[in-house]
Design an enzyme around this catalytic site. Structure first.
Site, short mmCIF file in Angstrom:
data_model
loop_
_atom_site.label_atom_id
_atom_site.label_comp_id
_atom_site.label_asym_id
_atom_site.label_seq_id
_atom_site.Cartn_x
_atom_site.Cartn_y
_atom_site.Cartn_z
N GLU A 1 34.31 33.17 -22.08
CA GLU A 1 34.11 32.12 -21.07
C GLU A 1 32.95 31.23 -21.49
OE1 GLU A 1 33.41 33.77 -17.18
OE2 GLU A 1 33.28 31.80 -16.23
N ASN B 1 41.80 31.47 -11.57
CA ASN B 1 41.01 32.67 -11.77
C ASN B 1 40.31 33.02 -10.46
OD1 ASN B 1 39.18 34.61 -13.44
ND2 ASN B 1 37.73 33.31 -12.34
N GLU B 2 40.39 34.26 -10.07
CA GLU B 2 39.74 34.72 -8.84
C GLU B 2 39.93 33.67 -7.74
OE1 GLU B 2 35.77 36.30 -9.63
OE2 GLU B 2 36.65 37.93 -10.77
N TYR C 1 35.10 45.40 -11.90
CA TYR C 1 33.84 45.67 -12.60
C TYR C 1 33.19 46.88 -11.95
CZ TYR C 1 33.99 41.01 -14.75
OH TYR C 1 34.33 39.90 -15.48
N GLU D 1 39.97 41.11 -16.38
CA GLU D 1 38.50 41.23 -16.48
C GLU D 1 38.14 42.65 -16.06
OE1 GLU D 1 36.04 38.23 -14.64
OE2 GLU D 1 37.46 36.65 -15.17
N GLN E 1 32.82 40.79 -21.32
CA GLN E 1 33.35 39.74 -22.16
C GLN E 1 33.00 40.05 -23.62
OE1 GLN E 1 32.61 35.72 -21.00
NE2 GLN E 1 32.69 36.15 -18.80
O1 AHR Z 1 32.84 37.62 -16.17
C1 AHR Z 1 31.94 36.92 -15.38
C2 AHR Z 1 32.57 36.41 -14.10
O2 AHR Z 1 32.97 37.50 -13.32
C3 AHR Z 1 33.82 35.61 -14.26
O3 AHR Z 1 33.57 34.26 -14.50
C4 AHR Z 1 34.50 35.78 -12.95
O4 AHR Z 1 35.90 35.66 -13.06
C5 AHR Z 1 34.05 37.15 -12.50
O5 AHR Z 1 33.64 37.15 -11.19
#
Ligand code: AHR
Length: 537
Positions: free
Chosen positions: A51, A210-211, A287, A340, A389
């Site tokens: 990103e 995205n999201e 995450y 992600e 990432q």
């Molecule tokens: O990976 C960092 C951020 O985390 C991304 O931009 C977003 O999609 C997520 O919330």
């Protein structure tokens, strides 16, 4: 439950070599059921994500053609070399949240004439304190042509995320046209040719936002279903079967957000069940965050287990969303993606403009290994997963700063696990004493996955115990080992990590395993990731 007392005596054996074995009674069982295939492991489960955030693109990937840092037309050579080694199947770009602020037109045409734009992440506290640079004001030097070249150099497929929040379906169509229209066919094909590629890129994977429940537009699922329909309606396909990926839930430990999956699917099929055919897959994000101080390198054994337990939540998230998909897509044609994922700790900046960056440790290696094992065990459900990432960010495989570059503990896990790519996932059952931690919590004692390609069986196993080895009987139900190689990633200290000053603190060790037959005993070292590559008789 405590491991058996006698294990302390095997510690001496463990300390003596990288592949300890024990003739003693087993404490656990790792059983591979060769007659029970789960599904093929798509190589795309080892995808990466990049990103325009912090130092991921500038200077992680892009160093510039005139840089003294070895580069391939501006792209950091060391990064390309490492990614080729990993056989990275697919790379996602340009975001993340950035994607829904990005106008692709800013990143095409002559590089010197591209506009400079305020980066989406500019208003984060950290970047506010950083000096002006490409992380705050994006020069668009790295645009579509540069990303495609990066993918080509790495041997990876591109996965492009469209801007749903702040551009239109028409803009999206034209981005597809820029990428995929035949050589010489359109004005945008000519722009692409001037940017270096007369031939189309034939991009198949397109993320529709995205999201979208958050930074991608704050939509409700029923609203996003409308956007998904608008953006995927009559997109020029140039004879390709484009793979549209819907923005899925942002799952967390307390709430898997299944309501997003259901809400989106319900509103998509309400218009017409045929619309399911437009949805290649739905992508979830997960995450696992840190507890305690949140530092990537400082943690207690309890925090070590807590983190691994949080990562393990993925094992229930995948089937929960898979079941929800099945409520609307009975034949399960729509796959699940996790585009992600990773362990998100407090930033330990290498410099002021490194956003969400930290130095990964052995703990993050185990998070990565147990997550890749989970993906293998759900191989029939998953079409793609992208580590978040690639470089200088969360769950990063590399740290790069100017002319310094290092492969983190996470890189080594991907390197070990690449032998699973394209294999047939087999059911693997682990049974070992659980580990008690925190206030009444328990983590499994061993977990892993297995895959078969021809006569080669790959078994990967994580022993999460911070200090104890686990002696296990490895049983191959329906087969027998002729010979085996073993690779182990571990370190004497659970906080061990690689950084610029100590690039090789944690590296895997490989050698002959010296085992054969349908059953053998193996001692899994404490805090370790083990890969057994077994030639079947
Ligand atoms: O990976 C960092 C951020 O985390 C991304 O931009 C977003 O999609 C997520 O919330």
């Amino acid at each position: 439950m405590k491991r058996r007392e006698f294990l302390s005596t095997t510690l001496a054996v463990a300390a003596a070599g990288w592949a300890p074995r024990s003739a003693q009674a087993s404490d656990g069982l790792v059983e591979v059921l060769l007659g029970e295939p789960i599904g093929d492991i798509a190589p795309e489960l080892h995808g990466q994500f990049t990103e325009h955030i912090g130092e991921v693109v500038y200077d992680g990937i892009w160093v510039g053609e005139n840089s003294k840092i070895p580069n391939l037309g501006g792209i950091r050579k060391a990064l390309v070399d490492h990614l080729r080694q990993l056989r990275v199947p697919v790379i996602r770009w340009p975001g993340g949240c950035f994607a829904d602020s990005y106008n692709w037109r800013d990143g095409v045409g002559p590089r010197t004439q591209r506009p400079v734009r305020t980066n989406f992440w500019d208003n984060t506290t950290q970047l506010c304190q950083a000096p002006d640079g490409p992380q705050k004001y994006d020069p668009n030097t790295f645009g579509t042509a540069e990303f495609m070249r990066f993918c080509q150099l790495c041997g990876s497929k591109p996965y492009v995320a469209a801007n749903v929040r702040s551009l239109t379906p028409h803009d999206f169509d034209e981005w597809v046209e820029y990428c995929n229209s035949p050589a010489g066919s359109t004005t945008l094909a000519q722009t692409r040719a001037a940017d270096g590629s007369p031939e189309p890129y034939n991009v198949l994977y397109w993320g529709i936002g995205n999201e979208s429940w958050g930074c991608g537009g704050d939509f409700r699922p029923e609203e996003y279903a409308v956007e998904f329909r608008r953006f995927t309606s009559w997109v020029p396909d140039y004879g390709l079967k484009l793979r549209f990926i819907g923005s899925g839930p942002g799952a967390d430990m307390r709430d898997p957000q299944v309501s997003w999956t259901r809400g989106f699917l319900e509103n998509l099929v309400a218009k017409s069940p045929q619309l399911l055919a437009r949805l290649y897959g739905l992508s979830m994000h997960y995450y696992c965050g840190t507890t305690g101080k949140g530092d990537s390198l400082e943690y207690t054994p309890d925090e070590w287990y807590q983190m691994l337990g949080q990562a393990d939540v993925m094992d229930s998230l995948v089937p929960q969303h898979w079941l929800a998909l099945g409520e609307y897509d009975k034949e399960h044609k729509v796959k699940l993606l996790v585009d992600e994922w990773g362990a998100w700790h407090k930033t330990t900046p290498l410099g002021p403009s490194y956003l969400f960056n930290y130095v990964p440790s052995l703990r993050d290696a185990l998070v990565t290994a147990l997550t890749l094992d989970i993906f293998n065990r759900h191989a029939e459900k998953l079409a793609m997963c992208n580590d978040a990432q690639l470089v200088n960010n969360i769950n990063t495989l590399f740290l790069a700063r100017e002319d310094r570059f290092v492969a983190t503990t996470i890189f080594h896990v991907f390197d070990m696990y690449k032998s699973h790519q394209g294999g047939r996932s087999l059911r693997l059952v682990c049974d070992a004493p659980g580990i008690s931690y925190g206030a009444g919590k328990t983590l499994w004692g061993l977990a892993g996955s297995a895959s078969l390609q021809g006569k080669t069986l790959v078994v990967t196993v994580v022993n999460p115990h911070a200090s104890d080895p686990c002696v296990a009987e490895v049983s191959l139900r329906g087969g027998a080992a002729k010979s085996a190689q073993v690779t182990v990633l571990t370190a004497p200290d659970i906080h061990a990590h690689n950084d610029f000053d100590n690039p090789n603190s944690v590296v895997p060790k490989t050698g002959p395993a010296g085992v054969s037959g349908p059953r053998f005993s193996w001692t899994f070292q404490p805090a370790s990731v083990t890969k057994l590559e077994i030639a079947l008789a």
